[in-house]
Scaffold this active site. Structure first.
Site, mmCIF file in Angstrom:
data_model
loop_
_atom_site.group_PDB
_atom_site.id
_atom_site.type_symbol
_atom_site.label_atom_id
_atom_site.label_comp_id
_atom_site.label_asym_id
_atom_site.label_seq_id
_atom_site.Cartn_x
_atom_site.Cartn_y
_atom_site.Cartn_z
ATOM 1 N N HIS A 72 0.866 -1.188 0.000
ATOM 2 C CA HIS A 72 0.000 0.000 0.000
ATOM 3 C C HIS A 72 0.895 1.228 0.000
ATOM 4 O O HIS A 72 1.675 1.454 0.934
ATOM 5 C CB HIS A 72 -0.923 -0.003 1.225
ATOM 6 C CG HIS A 72 -2.090 -0.934 1.076
ATOM 7 N ND1 HIS A 72 -2.727 -1.504 2.150
ATOM 8 C CD2 HIS A 72 -2.736 -1.374 -0.035
ATOM 9 C CE1 HIS A 72 -3.724 -2.271 1.699
ATOM 10 N NE2 HIS A 72 -3.739 -2.211 0.384
ATOM 11 N N GLU A 75 1.705 3.917 2.930
ATOM 12 C CA GLU A 75 2.169 3.436 4.236
ATOM 13 C C GLU A 75 3.698 3.525 4.283
ATOM 14 O O GLU A 75 4.407 2.522 4.339
ATOM 15 C CB GLU A 75 1.616 2.017 4.472
ATOM 16 C CG GLU A 75 0.089 2.052 4.550
ATOM 17 C CD GLU A 75 -0.610 0.699 4.458
ATOM 18 O OE1 GLU A 75 0.076 -0.342 4.479
ATOM 19 O OE2 GLU A 75 -1.856 0.689 4.354
ATOM 20 N N ARG A 130 -3.143 4.852 -2.251
ATOM 21 C CA ARG A 130 -2.974 3.528 -1.634
ATOM 22 C C ARG A 130 -2.790 2.423 -2.671
ATOM 23 O O ARG A 130 -2.027 1.485 -2.475
ATOM 24 C CB ARG A 130 -4.239 3.256 -0.811
ATOM 25 C CG ARG A 130 -4.529 1.827 -0.405
ATOM 26 C CD ARG A 130 -5.914 1.792 0.232
ATOM 27 N NE ARG A 130 -6.463 0.455 0.394
ATOM 28 C CZ ARG A 130 -6.481 -0.213 1.540
ATOM 29 N NH1 ARG A 130 -5.956 0.301 2.620
ATOM 30 N NH2 ARG A 130 -7.044 -1.402 1.616
ATOM 31 N N HIS A 199 2.226 -3.920 6.472
ATOM 32 C CA HIS A 199 1.372 -2.738 6.291
ATOM 33 C C HIS A 199 1.534 -1.816 7.497
ATOM 34 O O HIS A 199 2.258 -2.097 8.426
ATOM 35 C CB HIS A 199 -0.097 -3.185 6.207
ATOM 36 C CG HIS A 199 -0.427 -3.986 4.990
ATOM 37 N ND1 HIS A 199 -1.245 -3.512 3.993
ATOM 38 C CD2 HIS A 199 -0.055 -5.231 4.592
ATOM 39 C CE1 HIS A 199 -1.362 -4.435 3.049
ATOM 40 N NE2 HIS A 199 -0.646 -5.485 3.383
ATOM 41 N N GLU A 273 0.670 -4.926 10.789
ATOM 42 C CA GLU A 273 0.233 -3.532 10.729
ATOM 43 C C GLU A 273 1.151 -2.792 11.685
ATOM 44 O O GLU A 273 1.006 -2.916 12.907
ATOM 45 C CB GLU A 273 -1.219 -3.401 11.215
ATOM 46 C CG GLU A 273 -2.265 -3.872 10.229
ATOM 47 C CD GLU A 273 -2.627 -2.797 9.212
ATOM 48 O OE1 GLU A 273 -2.251 -1.632 9.425
ATOM 49 O OE2 GLU A 273 -3.267 -3.138 8.217
#
Lengths: 312, 93
Positions: A72, A75, A130, A199, A273
């Site tokens: 993405h 990020e 993104r 991510h 994440e």
């Protein structure tokens, strides 16, 4: 211009342009010819190379670990962490016994900019981008969410069929060259034993599945390894992570990366994440790059060591 | 270069299932050009949403009408982006 002459003088505490990341990769390869090589596994929609750093001490088609960052585009902490991981691997090989053991027996593949078109677009046109950058015929909206484009529950609830949505799944599974390149590589390699896709920014460590609430057959092991990994991560700066299956921990997400890798037989399939510990979201200050990467590395080491010690 | 003048990122914490369901529906409304940085998950779990200037007041009114509380997480997105850009240029120099 203070262009770094080598990877020691590279500034790991700032965000870098795509060209600087490419230069970093080439420098790292040049400085460590016996450990690092660069392979190009495909091309992005805008014809950028999809480069993967291979860390290997020899052997043929050894058991391997895959790590990717930046699927993405916005990020940014993930691409920046990926660069730091690359340097960390060459620094620690030969001095850290656990990593040395791993690399003496296994290969590590690291794709630091998985979505280069998107990353370049965030740098030059839209910081909030993104998705990929492939146009969608019949729509004015561009791009596909590459984390909904995998052939695992593709098209089921947990992704959008609308090209204007941030979670647009694409016209068909693996329609995005950035995804297809990894698919082809994984299938051809046949010996990847851990797959970690990174991510940001919800501070989670997640395992399959995302498209179904049915538990994976390895759920107990994946759960306890996740617990170990986030405990190690928290030991450095106290950053708190949650963990669990994707569907139980965040929401239903069909066509996602690790559901596909798990169904390909890669047991240790995880998605991270990374931070935001404050109120920054995707705009994590550059001074947090190194602390984020440092703590994440501890979790990665937990996953890699477990994979090494538990062959299957 | 796309500018985000007047965009705010709101933190919304759904208090009950009805609020959760409403926010889930809101996620699918593309007309408001809302960008969910952190998606809708569960009651009490923060949702982060970037709202463009032209729909910001409307969104706030809707949330108020539904008795859904929110706080601005980023007051002025463009200001933060300008700061980030300034830092990048400073390092580059």
């Amino acid at each position: 211009s203070l262009k770094p002459k080598n990877t020691d003088s590279f500034n790991y505490s700032r965000y870098h342009k795509l060209s600087e990341i490419y230069s970093f990769q080439d420098m790292l390869v040049a400085e460590n010819p016996n450990l690092v090589s660069k392979i190009v596994i495909g091309q992005s929609y805008e014809a950028r190379p999809l480069s993967v750093l291979k860390f290997s001490t020899g052997g043929t088609n050894r058991r391997a670990i895959w790590i990717d960052t930046g699927i993405h585009a916005r990020e940014w902490i993930t691409q920046a962490s990926g660069i730091w991981f690359a340097k960390k691997i060459v620094k620690d090989y030969g001095s850290d016994p656990a990593l040395t053991d791993i690399l003496n027996n296994m290969d590590i593949f690291l794709e630091t900019v998985t979505n280069p078109d998107g990353y370049d677009y965030t740098q030059n046109s839209n910081r909030m981008w993104r998705k990929t950058r492939k146009p969608n015929p019949g729509s004015s909206c561009v791009g596909v969410d590459p984390n909904r484009n995998w052939d695992s529950g593709f098209g089921e609830p947990g992704a959008s069929s609308n090209p204007c949505s941030e979670t647009y799944r694409g016209p068909s599974a693996h329609s995005e060259s950035e995804v297809k390149a990894i698919v082809d590589f994984v299938v051809a390699h046949k010996n990847i034993k851990a797959f970690v896709t990174i991510h940001s920014y919800s501070q989670m460590l997640l395992y399959p599945f995302g498209y179904t609430s049915a538990p994976s057959k390895d759920e107990a092991e994946l759960h306890s390894l996740a617990q170990k990994a986030i405990t190690d991560l928290a030991s450095l700066y106290g950053t708190r992570y949650t963990y669990g299956s994707i569907i139980d921990t965040i929401y239903q997400a069909s066509g996602n990366t690790v559901d596909w890798t798990y169904e390909q037989g890669i047991k240790y399939s995880y998605t991270f994440e990374l931070r935001d510990t404050g109120f920054h979201g995707f705009l994590l200050p550059a001074k947090q790059i190194v602390p984020t990467a440092e703590e994440t590395w501890l979790a990665l080491m937990a996953i890699m060591s477990h994979t090494f010690k538990n062959p299957y | 270069k796309e500018l985000f003048k007047g965009h705010q990122v709101l933190q919304i914490i759904p208090k009950n299932d009805a609020q959760l369901a409403f926010l889930k529906d809101l996620e699918d409304v593309l007309e408001f050009e809302l960008d969910f940085w952190k998606g809708v998950t569960a009651v009490s779990c923060p949702v982060h949403v970037r709202a463009p200037f032209q729909f910001l007041q409307l969104l706030k009114r809707i949330l108020k009408r539904k008795d859904i509380s929110y706080v601005p997480m980023i007051d002025d997105l463009q200001a933060v982006l300008d700061e980030e850009q300034k830092e990048i240029e400073l390092f580059a120099r």
